[in-house]
Motif scaffolding. Structure first.
Motif, mmCIF file in Angstrom:
data_model
loop_
_atom_site.group_PDB
_atom_site.id
_atom_site.type_symbol
_atom_site.label_atom_id
_atom_site.label_comp_id
_atom_site.label_asym_id
_atom_site.label_seq_id
_atom_site.Cartn_x
_atom_site.Cartn_y
_atom_site.Cartn_z
ATOM 1 N N LEU A 105 -0.890 15.753 -31.849
ATOM 2 C CA LEU A 105 0.385 15.083 -32.119
ATOM 3 C C LEU A 105 0.770 14.180 -30.955
ATOM 4 N N THR A 106 0.536 14.650 -29.734
ATOM 5 C CA THR A 106 0.836 13.829 -28.556
ATOM 6 C C THR A 106 -0.036 12.581 -28.539
ATOM 7 N N ALA A 107 -1.315 12.712 -28.841
ATOM 8 C CA ALA A 107 -2.206 11.551 -28.877
ATOM 9 C C ALA A 107 -1.774 10.570 -29.966
ATOM 10 N N PHE A 108 -1.359 11.093 -31.117
ATOM 11 C CA PHE A 108 -0.915 10.212 -32.210
ATOM 12 C C PHE A 108 0.333 9.426 -31.815
ATOM 13 N N LEU A 112 0.808 5.363 -31.436
ATOM 14 C CA LEU A 112 1.852 4.576 -32.108
ATOM 15 C C LEU A 112 2.632 3.724 -31.110
ATOM 16 N N ILE A 113 2.950 4.300 -29.964
ATOM 17 C CA ILE A 113 3.684 3.537 -28.944
ATOM 18 C C ILE A 113 2.833 2.375 -28.435
ATOM 19 N N THR A 114 1.537 2.622 -28.214
ATOM 20 C CA THR A 114 0.641 1.554 -27.756
ATOM 21 C C THR A 114 0.526 0.455 -28.803
ATOM 22 N N LEU A 115 0.419 0.841 -30.078
ATOM 23 C CA LEU A 115 0.327 -0.156 -31.152
ATOM 24 C C LEU A 115 1.593 -1.006 -31.217
#
Length: 154
Positions: A105-108, A112-115
């Motif tokens: 969940l943290t990686a996801f 999303l923030i990077t995208l």
């Protein structure tokens, strides 16, 4: 505080003595003989008492002691230890799954923030580096502009 001790004389009372009245002995009547097969127990049993009376009642089956319980092939302590180990492994597996879920969940969320940063940064780059600027808009040079009724004239 306590009353003084005084000698007491025992009181004599009249005593009546009762003698039991004996009953006349019962006449012994011979009981009838009932033929019974030797290997069977009748549904109703009859007993002849020494004075000749006959008592009839239901036969009581003798109480059989309970059979001793057989020991289980595996000791209860071993079973409890095994079940405890299985429970411990289940808890550890659950904790590993929860930890993996939190990491995923943290990686996801990081992706999303990077995208969002890449998309927003790209939009800003297009606005800055496009040769025509913003198409369809009005470019105003503030130094040369004349403001009249909220409109810019150059």
């Amino acid at each position: 505080m306590y009353p003084e001790r005084t000698p007491h004389v025992p009181v004599q009372r009249a005593v009546e003595v009762h003698q039991p009245t004996p009953y006349p002995p019962a006449m012994a009547v011979p009981a009838p003989v009932v033929p019974v097969q030797p290997n069977t127990v009748p549904a109703v049993a009859s007993i002849v008492l020494p004075d000749g009376r006959v008592v009839t009642g239901y036969a009581i089956n003798p109480a059989h002691p309970e059979a001793p319980t057989a020991k289980p092939p595996v000791s209860r302590t071993a079973v409890n230890v095994a079940l405890g180990g299985v429970g411990f492994l289940a808890v550890c597996g659950g904790l590993i799954l929860v930890t993996s879920f939190i990491a995923a969940l943290t990686a996801f969320i990081t992706q999303l923030i990077t995208l969002a940063a890449v998309i927003f940064g790209g939009w800003i780059a297009v606005q800055i580096f496009s040769p025509n600027g913003h198409q369809g808009g009005t470019t105003v040079n503030i130094r040369k502009a004349v403001i009249k009724r909220n409109k810019f004239y150059s």
